[in-house]
Write a protein that holds these residues in place. Structure first.
Motif, PDB file in Angstrom:
ATOM      1  N   THR A 171      45.881  33.905  59.497  1.00  0.00           N
ATOM      2  CA  THR A 171      46.028  35.233  60.103  1.00  0.00           C
ATOM      3  C   THR A 171      47.245  35.987  59.575  1.00  0.00           C
ATOM      4  O   THR A 171      47.240  37.221  59.515  1.00  0.00           O
ATOM      5  N   ILE A 172      48.284  35.258  59.192  1.00  0.00           N
ATOM      6  CA  ILE A 172      49.469  35.900  58.600  1.00  0.00           C
ATOM      7  C   ILE A 172      49.090  36.583  57.294  1.00  0.00           C
ATOM      8  O   ILE A 172      49.484  37.731  57.029  1.00  0.00           O
ATOM      9  N   ASP A 173      48.323  35.892  56.467  1.00  0.00           N
ATOM     10  CA  ASP A 173      47.904  36.466  55.188  1.00  0.00           C
ATOM     11  C   ASP A 173      46.961  37.648  55.396  1.00  0.00           C
ATOM     12  O   ASP A 173      47.027  38.647  54.670  1.00  0.00           O
ATOM     13  N   LEU A 174      46.091  37.546  56.400  1.00  0.00           N
ATOM     14  CA  LEU A 174      45.192  38.665  56.713  1.00  0.00           C
ATOM     15  C   LEU A 174      45.983  39.899  57.137  1.00  0.00           C
ATOM     16  O   LEU A 174      45.720  41.014  56.675  1.00  0.00           O
ATOM     17  N   ALA A 175      46.942  39.702  58.023  1.00  0.00           N
ATOM     18  CA  ALA A 175      47.743  40.825  58.523  1.00  0.00           C
ATOM     19  C   ALA A 175      48.560  41.457  57.397  1.00  0.00           C
ATOM     20  O   ALA A 175      48.665  42.686  57.301  1.00  0.00           O
ATOM     21  N   PHE A 176      49.132  40.611  56.537  1.00  0.00           N
ATOM     22  CA  PHE A 176      49.940  41.129  55.431  1.00  0.00           C
ATOM     23  C   PHE A 176      49.063  41.907  54.454  1.00  0.00           C
ATOM     24  O   PHE A 176      49.460  42.987  53.980  1.00  0.00           O
ATOM     25  N   ALA A 177      47.897  41.374  54.126  1.00  0.00           N
ATOM     26  CA  ALA A 177      46.993  42.051  53.201  1.00  0.00           C
ATOM     27  C   ALA A 177      46.587  43.423  53.733  1.00  0.00           C
ATOM     28  O   ALA A 177      46.466  44.396  52.974  1.00  0.00           O
ATOM     29  N   LEU A 178      46.389  43.518  55.050  1.00  0.00           N
ATOM     30  CA  LEU A 178      46.029  44.805  55.647  1.00  0.00           C
ATOM     31  C   LEU A 178      47.178  45.802  55.537  1.00  0.00           C
ATOM     32  O   LEU A 178      46.965  46.983  55.247  1.00  0.00           O
ATOM     33  N   LEU A 179      48.411  45.330  55.748  1.00  0.00           N
ATOM     34  CA  LEU A 179      49.575  46.211  55.599  1.00  0.00           C
ATOM     35  C   LEU A 179      49.684  46.740  54.175  1.00  0.00           C
ATOM     36  O   LEU A 179      49.946  47.922  53.948  1.00  0.00           O
ATOM     37  N   VAL A 180      49.505  45.855  53.210  1.00  0.00           N
ATOM     38  CA  VAL A 180      49.575  46.276  51.810  1.00  0.00           C
ATOM     39  C   VAL A 180      48.492  47.305  51.510  1.00  0.00           C
ATOM     40  O   VAL A 180      48.746  48.326  50.870  1.00  0.00           O
ATOM     41  N   LYS A 181      47.283  47.047  51.974  1.00  0.00           N
ATOM     42  CA  LYS A 181      46.171  47.970  51.740  1.00  0.00           C
ATOM     43  C   LYS A 181      46.494  49.367  52.277  1.00  0.00           C
ATOM     44  O   LYS A 181      46.261  50.370  51.595  1.00  0.00           O
ATOM     45  N   ARG A 182      47.022  49.427  53.486  1.00  0.00           N
ATOM     46  CA  ARG A 182      47.316  50.734  54.082  1.00  0.00           C
ATOM     47  C   ARG A 182      48.424  51.461  53.355  1.00  0.00           C
ATOM     48  O   ARG A 182      48.436  52.693  53.299  1.00  0.00           O
ATOM     49  N   ASN A 183      49.369  50.728  52.795  1.00  0.00           N
ATOM     50  CA  ASN A 183      50.464  51.357  52.064  1.00  0.00           C
ATOM     51  C   ASN A 183      50.077  51.742  50.645  1.00  0.00           C
ATOM     52  O   ASN A 183      50.661  52.658  50.063  1.00  0.00           O
ATOM     53  N   VAL A 184      49.102  51.040  50.088  1.00  0.00           N
ATOM     54  CA  VAL A 184      48.635  51.359  48.741  1.00  0.00           C
ATOM     55  C   VAL A 184      47.724  52.578  48.751  1.00  0.00           C
ATOM     56  O   VAL A 184      47.700  53.357  47.804  1.00  0.00           O
ATOM     57  N   ASN A 185      46.973  52.751  49.833  1.00  0.00           N
ATOM     58  CA  ASN A 185      46.024  53.861  49.916  1.00  0.00           C
ATOM     59  C   ASN A 185      46.717  55.181  50.242  1.00  0.00           C
ATOM     60  O   ASN A 185      46.450  55.825  51.261  1.00  0.00           O
ATOM     61  N   VAL A 186      47.639  55.570  49.371  1.00  0.00           N
ATOM     62  CA  VAL A 186      48.362  56.831  49.503  1.00  0.00           C
ATOM     63  C   VAL A 186      48.227  57.579  48.182  1.00  0.00           C
ATOM     64  O   VAL A 186      48.437  56.998  47.107  1.00  0.00           O
ATOM     65  N   GLU A 187      47.867  58.837  48.236  1.00  0.00           N
ATOM     66  CA  GLU A 187      47.621  59.594  46.999  1.00  0.00           C
ATOM     67  C   GLU A 187      48.904  59.868  46.229  1.00  0.00           C
ATOM     68  O   GLU A 187      48.939  59.766  45.010  1.00  0.00           O
ATOM     69  N   ASP A 188      49.970  60.228  46.932  1.00  0.00           N
ATOM     70  CA  ASP A 188      51.222  60.550  46.268  1.00  0.00           C
ATOM     71  C   ASP A 188      51.867  59.269  45.729  1.00  0.00           C
ATOM     72  O   ASP A 188      52.191  58.355  46.485  1.00  0.00           O
ATOM     73  N   GLN A 189      52.062  59.224  44.403  1.00  0.00           N
ATOM     74  CA  GLN A 189      52.558  58.004  43.779  1.00  0.00           C
ATOM     75  C   GLN A 189      53.977  57.654  44.213  1.00  0.00           C
ATOM     76  O   GLN A 189      54.305  56.482  44.426  1.00  0.00           O
ATOM     77  N   GLU A 190      54.824  58.652  44.341  1.00  0.00           N
ATOM     78  CA  GLU A 190      56.191  58.392  44.786  1.00  0.00           C
ATOM     79  C   GLU A 190      56.216  57.817  46.200  1.00  0.00           C
ATOM     80  O   GLU A 190      56.963  56.875  46.485  1.00  0.00           O
ATOM     81  N   GLN A 191      55.400  58.378  47.068  1.00  0.00           N
ATOM     82  CA  GLN A 191      55.329  57.887  48.445  1.00  0.00           C
ATOM     83  C   GLN A 191      54.772  56.470  48.482  1.00  0.00           C
ATOM     84  O   GLN A 191      55.221  55.631  49.267  1.00  0.00           O
ATOM     85  N   LYS A 192      53.797  56.201  47.617  1.00  0.00           N
ATOM     86  CA  LYS A 192      53.217  54.860  47.557  1.00  0.00           C
ATOM     87  C   LYS A 192      54.269  53.832  47.167  1.00  0.00           C
ATOM     88  O   LYS A 192      54.398  52.779  47.817  1.00  0.00           O
ATOM     89  N   VAL A 193      55.048  54.116  46.132  1.00  0.00           N
ATOM     90  CA  VAL A 193      56.095  53.193  45.696  1.00  0.00           C
ATOM     91  C   VAL A 193      57.135  53.006  46.785  1.00  0.00           C
ATOM     92  O   VAL A 193      57.574  51.879  47.072  1.00  0.00           O
ATOM     93  N   GLN A 194      57.506  54.103  47.420  1.00  0.00           N
ATOM     94  CA  GLN A 194      58.495  54.023  48.503  1.00  0.00           C
ATOM     95  C   GLN A 194      57.977  53.157  49.654  1.00  0.00           C
ATOM     96  O   GLN A 194      58.713  52.310  50.188  1.00  0.00           O
ATOM     97  N   ASN A 195      56.723  53.350  50.030  1.00  0.00           N
ATOM     98  CA  ASN A 195      56.136  52.561  51.120  1.00  0.00           C
ATOM     99  C   ASN A 195      56.130  51.072  50.792  1.00  0.00           C
ATOM    100  O   ASN A 195      56.449  50.228  51.647  1.00  0.00           O
ATOM    101  N   LEU A 196      55.738  50.738  49.571  1.00  0.00           N
ATOM    102  CA  LEU A 196      55.651  49.335  49.178  1.00  0.00           C
ATOM    103  C   LEU A 196      57.031  48.686  49.103  1.00  0.00           C
ATOM    104  O   LEU A 196      57.205  47.517  49.459  1.00  0.00           O
ATOM    105  N   GLU A 197      58.026  49.444  48.635  1.00  0.00           N
ATOM    106  CA  GLU A 197      59.390  48.903  48.581  1.00  0.00           C
ATOM    107  C   GLU A 197      59.927  48.645  49.986  1.00  0.00           C
ATOM    108  O   GLU A 197      60.605  47.629  50.223  1.00  0.00           O
ATOM    109  N   VAL A 198      59.630  49.553  50.915  1.00  0.00           N
ATOM    110  CA  VAL A 198      60.053  49.362  52.308  1.00  0.00           C
ATOM    111  C   VAL A 198      59.371  48.127  52.890  1.00  0.00           C
ATOM    112  O   VAL A 198      60.006  47.319  53.585  1.00  0.00           O
TER     113      VAL A 198
END
Length: 244
Positions: A171-198
């Motif tokens: 379940t930890i891996d499932l929850a983490f994968a979902l967080l990554v998915k939501r942060n990757v699905n951002v159109e603005d590339q700068e915002q996407k990188v910022q989200n993933l770094e956070v």
């Protein structure tokens, strides 16, 4: 003769009741089944759960991609909107709601892909297809056979067989994968990188198997951002040259 007359009257009353019920704009036909509390999985992220089996009824919650529930023994058809099918389910907090059938997979369990892998038509290496499941893709496992499993991915876009060794059900891996998915699905590339770094700096699931994969994703997205900036600078330079 009296028995026949009574029978005919009964049929007419039943027909009139059915006709009136179907004329109602907010009607759903509830059907009981014999599937007693089988597990199901949401294959849609942030899909509405409603208090009644009607599309225009109140939304009481949202289901996440990969979230499990218990299908009770009832489904309903909303005749007021394209005969939409709803399932009566119990969520992890014991609340009973109605969820969309198209967003659900029954008799399944959630899992997440740990390495990119091709889909097979059957549990046989000779049936490989061109379709692939990506790392950290959340799926519903619907069948197992030997070292193979049959999976359905998000929004039921693909289904097929893969080797069991290519998933984790933690379940930890499932929850983490979902967080990554939501942060990757951002159109603005700068915002996407910022989200993933956070997310990388404030990871709520440090024991996930995907930590190294997230670092690789961050570096990849940074490289894409550099290329976008370079292309922009080049276009801006060319534009200023033309305006001289």
């Amino acid at each position: 003769m009296f028995r026949n007359l009574t029978y005919c009257l009964g049929i007419l009353l039943l027909w009139n009741f059915s006709a009136c019920r179907n004329d109602s704009p907010d009607h759903s036909e509830i059907i009981l089944t014999e599937n007693h509390e089988i597990k199901g999985v949401s294959v849609w992220d942030r899909i509405s759960a409603r208090d009644q089996p009607l599309r225009n009824s109140s939304r009481v919650s949202l289901l996440s991609l990969g979230e499990s529930f218990l299908y009770l023994d009832t489904f309903a058809i909303d005749s007021s909107y394209n005969n939409t099918k709803f399932l009566k389910v119990r969520l992890s907090d014991s609340s009973v709601v109605w969820v969309y059938d198209f967003a659900s997979v029954l008799d399944a369990k959630p899992a997440v892909i740990i390495t990119e892998v091709p889909l097979y038509l059957r549990p046989d290496l000779l049936t490989i297809t061109d379709e692939r499941l990506k790392i950290m893709e959340i799926v519903a496992v619907v069948e197992e056979w030997d070292e193979w499993i049959k999976v359905v991915n998000e929004k039921k876009e693909n289904r097929g067989w893969i080797k069991k060794e290519n998933i984790t059900t933690n379940t930890i891996d499932l929850a983490f994968a979902l967080l990554v998915k939501r942060n990757v699905n951002v159109e603005d590339q700068e915002q996407k990188v910022q989200n993933l770094e956070v997310l990388l700096e404030n990871n709520p699931y440090p024991n996930t198997v995907f930590l190294t994969d997230l670092r690789n994703i961050v570096e990849h997205e940074k490289e894409l951002l550099r290329e976008i900036r370079q292309d922009y600078d080049r276009e801006d330079w060319d534009r200023r040259k033309r305006n001289r």
